[in-house]
Design a protein around this motif. Structure first.
Motif, PDB file in Angstrom:
ATOM      1  N   LEU A 129      41.412  33.652  48.597  1.00  0.00           N
ATOM      2  CA  LEU A 129      40.568  32.708  47.864  1.00  0.00           C
ATOM      3  C   LEU A 129      39.090  33.063  47.937  1.00  0.00           C
ATOM      4  O   LEU A 129      38.286  32.480  47.207  1.00  0.00           O
ATOM      5  N   HIS A 130      38.731  33.984  48.791  1.00  0.00           N
ATOM      6  CA  HIS A 130      37.319  34.340  48.963  1.00  0.00           C
ATOM      7  C   HIS A 130      36.816  35.280  47.872  1.00  0.00           C
ATOM      8  O   HIS A 130      35.593  35.492  47.744  1.00  0.00           O
ATOM      9  N   VAL A 131      37.708  35.846  47.060  1.00  0.00           N
ATOM     10  CA  VAL A 131      37.313  36.842  46.056  1.00  0.00           C
ATOM     11  C   VAL A 131      36.427  36.180  45.011  1.00  0.00           C
ATOM     12  O   VAL A 131      36.788  35.163  44.412  1.00  0.00           O
ATOM     13  N   GLU A 132      35.269  36.763  44.777  1.00  0.00           N
ATOM     14  CA  GLU A 132      34.322  36.188  43.814  1.00  0.00           C
ATOM     15  C   GLU A 132      34.854  36.329  42.388  1.00  0.00           C
ATOM     16  O   GLU A 132      35.355  37.382  41.993  1.00  0.00           O
ATOM     17  N   GLY A 133      34.746  35.227  41.636  1.00  0.00           N
ATOM     18  CA  GLY A 133      35.197  35.244  40.250  1.00  0.00           C
ATOM     19  C   GLY A 133      36.702  35.180  40.108  1.00  0.00           C
ATOM     20  O   GLY A 133      37.238  35.550  39.044  1.00  0.00           O
ATOM     21  N   LEU A 134      37.408  34.706  41.144  1.00  0.00           N
ATOM     22  CA  LEU A 134      38.864  34.622  41.074  1.00  0.00           C
ATOM     23  C   LEU A 134      39.284  33.724  39.910  1.00  0.00           C
ATOM     24  O   LEU A 134      38.726  32.637  39.724  1.00  0.00           O
ATOM     25  N   PHE A 135      40.228  34.160  39.135  1.00  0.00           N
ATOM     26  CA  PHE A 135      40.739  33.494  37.925  1.00  0.00           C
ATOM     27  C   PHE A 135      39.796  33.630  36.727  1.00  0.00           C
ATOM     28  O   PHE A 135      40.178  33.260  35.618  1.00  0.00           O
ATOM     29  N   ARG A 136      38.594  34.154  36.921  1.00  0.00           N
ATOM     30  CA  ARG A 136      37.678  34.360  35.791  1.00  0.00           C
ATOM     31  C   ARG A 136      37.582  35.830  35.433  1.00  0.00           C
ATOM     32  O   ARG A 136      37.576  36.184  34.251  1.00  0.00           O
ATOM     33  N   VAL A 137      37.520  36.693  36.430  1.00  0.00           N
ATOM     34  CA  VAL A 137      37.408  38.134  36.193  1.00  0.00           C
ATOM     35  C   VAL A 137      38.795  38.697  35.896  1.00  0.00           C
ATOM     36  O   VAL A 137      39.725  38.510  36.690  1.00  0.00           O
ATOM     37  N   PRO A 138      38.986  39.367  34.755  1.00  0.00           N
ATOM     38  CA  PRO A 138      40.308  39.911  34.420  1.00  0.00           C
ATOM     39  C   PRO A 138      40.637  41.115  35.297  1.00  0.00           C
ATOM     40  O   PRO A 138      39.749  41.821  35.778  1.00  0.00           O
ATOM     41  N   GLY A 139      41.920  41.335  35.506  1.00  0.00           N
ATOM     42  CA  GLY A 139      42.342  42.478  36.309  1.00  0.00           C
ATOM     43  C   GLY A 139      42.703  43.665  35.447  1.00  0.00           C
ATOM     44  O   GLY A 139      42.387  43.721  34.257  1.00  0.00           O
ATOM     45  N   ASN A 140      43.383  44.623  36.053  1.00  0.00           N
ATOM     46  CA  ASN A 140      43.791  45.841  35.359  1.00  0.00           C
ATOM     47  C   ASN A 140      45.072  45.570  34.585  1.00  0.00           C
ATOM     48  O   ASN A 140      46.069  45.124  35.146  1.00  0.00           O
ATOM     49  N   SER A 141      45.057  45.863  33.296  1.00  0.00           N
ATOM     50  CA  SER A 141      46.206  45.534  32.440  1.00  0.00           C
ATOM     51  C   SER A 141      47.430  46.372  32.785  1.00  0.00           C
ATOM     52  O   SER A 141      48.572  45.900  32.654  1.00  0.00           O
ATOM     53  N   VAL A 142      47.240  47.633  33.216  1.00  0.00           N
ATOM     54  CA  VAL A 142      48.369  48.503  33.547  1.00  0.00           C
ATOM     55  C   VAL A 142      49.096  47.958  34.781  1.00  0.00           C
ATOM     56  O   VAL A 142      50.336  47.864  34.800  1.00  0.00           O
ATOM     57  N   ARG A 143      48.326  47.612  35.809  1.00  0.00           N
ATOM     58  CA  ARG A 143      48.946  47.064  37.019  1.00  0.00           C
ATOM     59  C   ARG A 143      49.607  45.711  36.725  1.00  0.00           C
ATOM     60  O   ARG A 143      50.672  45.395  37.271  1.00  0.00           O
ATOM     61  N   GLN A 144      49.004  44.924  35.862  1.00  0.00           N
ATOM     62  CA  GLN A 144      49.587  43.630  35.511  1.00  0.00           C
ATOM     63  C   GLN A 144      50.926  43.798  34.798  1.00  0.00           C
ATOM     64  O   GLN A 144      51.873  43.049  35.059  1.00  0.00           O
ATOM     65  N   GLN A 145      51.025  44.786  33.910  1.00  0.00           N
ATOM     66  CA  GLN A 145      52.278  45.014  33.191  1.00  0.00           C
ATOM     67  C   GLN A 145      53.375  45.452  34.148  1.00  0.00           C
ATOM     68  O   GLN A 145      54.528  45.000  34.037  1.00  0.00           O
ATOM     69  N   ALA A 146      53.032  46.284  35.100  1.00  0.00           N
ATOM     70  CA  ALA A 146      54.026  46.733  36.082  1.00  0.00           C
ATOM     71  C   ALA A 146      54.491  45.559  36.946  1.00  0.00           C
ATOM     72  O   ALA A 146      55.693  45.418  37.228  1.00  0.00           O
ATOM     73  N   LEU A 147      53.555  44.728  37.332  1.00  0.00           N
ATOM     74  CA  LEU A 147      53.899  43.566  38.154  1.00  0.00           C
ATOM     75  C   LEU A 147      54.739  42.574  37.359  1.00  0.00           C
ATOM     76  O   LEU A 147      55.681  41.971  37.892  1.00  0.00           O
ATOM     77  N   ARG A 148      54.442  42.431  36.108  1.00  0.00           N
ATOM     78  CA  ARG A 148      55.191  41.524  35.244  1.00  0.00           C
ATOM     79  C   ARG A 148      56.654  41.970  35.117  1.00  0.00           C
ATOM     80  O   ARG A 148      57.573  41.165  35.183  1.00  0.00           O
ATOM     81  N   GLU A 149      56.845  43.259  34.916  1.00  0.00           N
ATOM     82  CA  GLU A 149      58.215  43.774  34.770  1.00  0.00           C
ATOM     83  C   GLU A 149      59.019  43.577  36.046  1.00  0.00           C
ATOM     84  O   GLU A 149      60.220  43.279  36.001  1.00  0.00           O
ATOM     85  N   MET A 150      58.373  43.716  37.186  1.00  0.00           N
ATOM     86  CA  MET A 150      59.071  43.512  38.456  1.00  0.00           C
ATOM     87  C   MET A 150      59.473  42.045  38.626  1.00  0.00           C
ATOM     88  O   MET A 150      60.574  41.747  39.099  1.00  0.00           O
ATOM     89  N   LEU A 151      58.609  41.148  38.217  1.00  0.00           N
ATOM     90  CA  LEU A 151      58.938  39.723  38.316  1.00  0.00           C
ATOM     91  C   LEU A 151      60.062  39.353  37.355  1.00  0.00           C
ATOM     92  O   LEU A 151      60.950  38.567  37.685  1.00  0.00           O
TER      93      LEU A 151
END
Length: 469
Positions: A129-151
């Protein structure tokens, strides 16, 4: 081998994290297990065993707090389809094409299995929760797609390896909420939440002010959230707890409750396929309502006290009460425990004829014994251990208010009245000398009292009775 065992242990722990709220160690049978009190026990019992009664009780109290027209109330009940604002055709068709390919978790109706998968994201974010801009700053789309497929494949993911950034996980959580077929608060509740946002205080003259009535808003939200489907309610609680803890660390992550509301209101409250321009004047109500949910999340998943009482009374024998107004009309002693008797009554002294005759015969045998210490001891035990139906039992009634408690009559009088009969008592009175008078409080004259001598006392007359010893 050791690494494989550690991985299996982690998977098992993650599987059980969501479902096992309380872990019972069966191996420590000697250790005393804690007693866990759930104040909403009867509410949940009523929800599962009598869902129609539960829904009627909650709805009747919601209408006491907010004014829902007939159509909107029917939508809340699920009797008619929700009537939502019109949206642009391009936006609607774009989302339809976007959700054409659906996996096992993303884009599917909410289920407990899907919540168990998404809980992995929530658990990881609660540690970052300490990460600045959490939920506002977008992440890496490639890593997100890989994580999505695993879920979607149902895998257990080890997010502690460092392969994913907290912003990747936070963005994917928002994507999951945004691709649900309907918002987390459902379309049926849309108009009700708009009405909750309009609850304000009244001034001394009874006119509405612009100051929100927080107490009524919390009470109305408590009732509304009780009507959510179980899966929606479970995920909403997990999400609001996460956002509440995030807002508490806003000095580090720069994300206040209102900033978080701007990020999540479109996924939690806004109707699907709606844009900000479609919502027009309602957008501020929805965003402020989402911020209110985050700030007061620790109070919203408890049933109001009167709902707990009404639910308890459903299982205590009273099934006619449905609202807080009905409960307020009850007398205080009935509201506390309607099943409790109103008066303490004397137990029934009637016994079977055979038992009564046997006891009388036994007592006659004892009284015919020669005078001795043993005879006195047996008589004392007989009287001390007497039960309803025995000669020595005397049902004591509580004294009436305003009167003094009468002095107990002598043992001899009780025995002669209950066992030997009135004739034996009268014969004994003639053959024995009367002892001196003793002052006792006023009582009903009995045949064992040989005379009543009025004794004058200051303020009132009190008779004196003679007890036969």
């Amino acid at each position: 081998m050791a690494a494989g065992k550690d991985t299996n242990v982690k998977k098992q722990n993650k599987r059980g994290t969501l479902c096992n709220a309380i872990i019972s160690h069966e191996t420590c049978a000697a250790v005393r297990q804690p007693v866990i009190f759930n104040p909403d026990f009867f509410v949940e019992k009523l929800r599962h065993e009598r869902p129609e009664v539960f829904a009627e009780m909650v709805l009747s109290n919601i209408t006491r707090l907010i004014d829902l027209p007939g159509t909107e109330f029917a939508q809340l009940q699920g009797e008619v389809d929700p009537k939502l604002p019109n949206s642009g055709g391009f936006f609607r068709s774009f989302n339809f094409l976007k959700r054409k390919e659906k996996g096992a978790v993303f884009g599917m109706p909410l289920t407990e299995e899907g919540i168990a998968q998404i809980y992995q994201l929530i658990e990881y974010l609660s540690k970052n929760l300490h990460v600045e801009g959490l939920f506002r700053v977008p992440g890496n789309s490639v890593r997100q797609q890989a994580l999505r497929e695993m879920l979607d494949s149902g895998e257990d993911i080890d997010l502690e390896t460092g392969d994913y950034h907290p912003n990747d996980v936070a963005t994917l959580l928002k994507v999951f909420l945004g691709e649900l077929p309907e918002p987390l608060l459902t379309h049926r509740h849309y108009h009700a939440h708009l009405k909750v946002a309009e609850l304000t205080l009244f001034d001394d003259k009874g006119n509405k002010t612009s100051v929100p009535d927080k107490e009524r808003q919390i009470e109305a939200l408590q009732l509304l959230l009780m009507l959510l489907p179980p899966a929606n309610r479970s995920l909403l609680k997990l999400l609001l707890d996460l956002l509440y803890q995030t807002a508490r660390q806003q000095d580090r992550n720069r994300m206040s409750a209102f900033n978080l509301a701007l990020m999540f209101a479109p996924h939690v409250m806004w109707p699907r396929n709606m844009t900000a321009s479609d919502l027009q004047e309602n957008i501020n109500k929805l965003n402020n309502g989402m911020a209110f949910l985050i700030k007061h999340s620790q109070k919203l998943f408890r049933a109001p006290p009167y709902i707990r009482e009404l639910a308890r009374m459903q299982f205590a024998g009273s099934k006619t009460l449905q609202s807080k107004d009905d409960l307020d009309l009850l007398p205080s002693h009935e509201a506390e425990d309607p099943a409790a008797p109103s008066k303490r009554t004397c137990p029934d002294v009637s016994a079977g004829p055979h038992t009564e005759e046997a006891l009388k015969e036994l007592f006659r045998h004892v009284t015919n014994m020669p005078d001795s210490a043993r005879k006195k001891k047996l008589i004392r035990q007989f009287v001390k251990q007497s039960t309803p139906g025995t000669p020595g039992y005397d049902c004591q009634t509580p004294p009436c208010p305003g009167k003094k408690h009468p002095r107990s009559r002598s043992f001899g009088g009780i025995i002669k009245r209950k066992v030997l009969g009135n004739q034996a008592a009268a014969a004994d009175r003639k053959g024995r000398a009367m002892p001196s008078a003793v002052n006792v409080p006023s009582m009903k004259q009995g045949k064992e009292n040989s005379s009543l001598t009025p004794v004058r006392t200051p303020g009132f007359y009190r008779p004196a009775t003679l007890n036969i010893e």
